[in-house]
Design a protein around this motif. Structure first.
Motif, PDB file in Angstrom:
ATOM      1  N   GLU A 247      15.193 -20.882 -44.848  1.00 20.66           N
ATOM      2  CA  GLU A 247      15.736 -21.330 -43.437  1.00 20.66           C
ATOM      3  C   GLU A 247      16.360 -20.291 -42.748  1.00 20.66           C
ATOM      4  OE1 GLU A 247      16.553 -25.760 -45.284  1.00 20.66           O
ATOM      5  OE2 GLU A 247      18.170 -24.513 -44.609  1.00 20.66           O
ATOM      6  N   ARG A 248      16.598 -20.711 -41.317  1.00 23.68           N
ATOM      7  CA  ARG A 248      17.404 -19.787 -40.486  1.00 23.68           C
ATOM      8  C   ARG A 248      18.810 -19.830 -40.874  1.00 23.68           C
ATOM      9  NH1 ARG A 248      16.041 -19.636 -34.310  1.00 23.68           N
ATOM     10  NH2 ARG A 248      14.086 -19.538 -35.348  1.00 23.68           N
ATOM     11  N   GLU A 249      19.525 -18.592 -41.047  1.00 24.92           N
ATOM     12  CA  GLU A 249      20.948 -18.737 -41.529  1.00 24.92           C
ATOM     13  C   GLU A 249      21.706 -17.847 -40.434  1.00 24.92           C
ATOM     14  OE1 GLU A 249      21.263 -16.382 -45.154  1.00 24.92           O
ATOM     15  OE2 GLU A 249      20.193 -14.843 -44.375  1.00 24.92           O
TER      16      GLU A 249
ATOM     17  N   LEU B 180      28.282 -20.443 -37.723  1.00 22.88           N
ATOM     18  CA  LEU B 180      27.239 -19.908 -38.254  1.00 22.88           C
ATOM     19  C   LEU B 180      26.061 -20.877 -38.554  1.00 22.88           C
ATOM     20  CD1 LEU B 180      28.821 -17.344 -40.894  1.00 22.88           C
ATOM     21  CD2 LEU B 180      27.800 -16.868 -38.837  1.00 22.88           C
ATOM     22  N   ASP B 181      26.327 -22.223 -38.274  1.00 20.34           N
ATOM     23  CA  ASP B 181      25.409 -23.343 -38.165  1.00 20.34           C
ATOM     24  C   ASP B 181      24.252 -23.008 -37.205  1.00 20.34           C
ATOM     25  OD1 ASP B 181      25.414 -26.724 -38.333  1.00 20.34           O
ATOM     26  OD2 ASP B 181      23.698 -25.272 -38.514  1.00 20.34           O
ATOM     27  N   PRO B 182      23.084 -22.697 -37.310  1.00 17.09           N
ATOM     28  CA  PRO B 182      22.195 -22.753 -36.155  1.00 17.09           C
ATOM     29  C   PRO B 182      21.897 -23.873 -35.506  1.00 17.09           C
ATOM     30  CG  PRO B 182      21.221 -21.897 -38.275  1.00 17.09           C
ATOM     31  CD  PRO B 182      22.488 -22.554 -38.705  1.00 17.09           C
ATOM     32  N   GLN B 183      22.046 -25.150 -35.919  1.00 15.28           N
ATOM     33  CA  GLN B 183      22.042 -26.371 -35.153  1.00 15.28           C
ATOM     34  C   GLN B 183      23.183 -26.319 -34.153  1.00 15.28           C
ATOM     35  OE1 GLN B 183      20.658 -29.723 -36.814  1.00 15.28           O
ATOM     36  NE2 GLN B 183      19.813 -28.742 -38.596  1.00 15.28           N
ATOM     37  N   ALA B 184      24.261 -25.582 -34.127  1.00 20.80           N
ATOM     38  CA  ALA B 184      25.269 -25.673 -33.062  1.00 20.80           C
ATOM     39  C   ALA B 184      24.857 -24.999 -32.027  1.00 20.80           C
ATOM     40  CB  ALA B 184      26.757 -24.944 -33.723  1.00 20.80           C
TER      41      ALA B 184
END
Length: 123
Positions: free
Chosen positions: A42-44, A105-109
């Motif tokens: 997953e993207r991190e 650090l949450d990609p969804q943000a």
């Protein structure tokens, strides 16, 4: 709308260094960050910086990576030192639409993404 273009990736041996750059099409006060994604993973989040305030780093890169921002040049940088094979991934620059994030650090943000630049570290 913010367009992001990364550069600076490449292949290095373990222990080496690379500097990634990201140019944004417009200035933003929102959070900007670097993320990475290895094949099958997953993207991190790697590191992030707000318009004003302290930077945030993933534990895996603390002490080795440094994120910085040059607002005058609409640019974001990631200085990577003491690289390890596990740092190999596609690295992405991203910009959020919000000034405040509960988890930087949450990609969804993040709303805006660059096309990525490949980093390969050989042992």
């Amino acid at each position: 709308q913010v367009q992001l273009v990364e550069s600076g990736g490449g292949s290095v041996e373990a222990g080496g260094s690379l500097r990634l750059s990201c140019v944004a099409s417009t200035f933003t006060y929102a959070w900007m960050g670097w993320f990475r994604q290895a094949p099958g993973k997953e993207r991190e989040g790697v590191a992030a910086v707000p318009g004003y305030g302290n930077t945030t780093y993933a534990d895996s890169v603390k002490g080795r990576f440094a994120i910085s921002k040059d607002s005058g040049k609409n640019s974001l940088y990631l200085e990577m030192n003491s690289l390890k094979p596990e740092d190999s991934a596609m690295y992405y620059c991203a910009a959020a639409a919000a000034l405040l994030l509960s988890n930087p650090l949450d990609p969804q943000a993040y709303r805006y993404w660059g096309q990525g630049t490949q980093v390969t570290v050989s042992s």
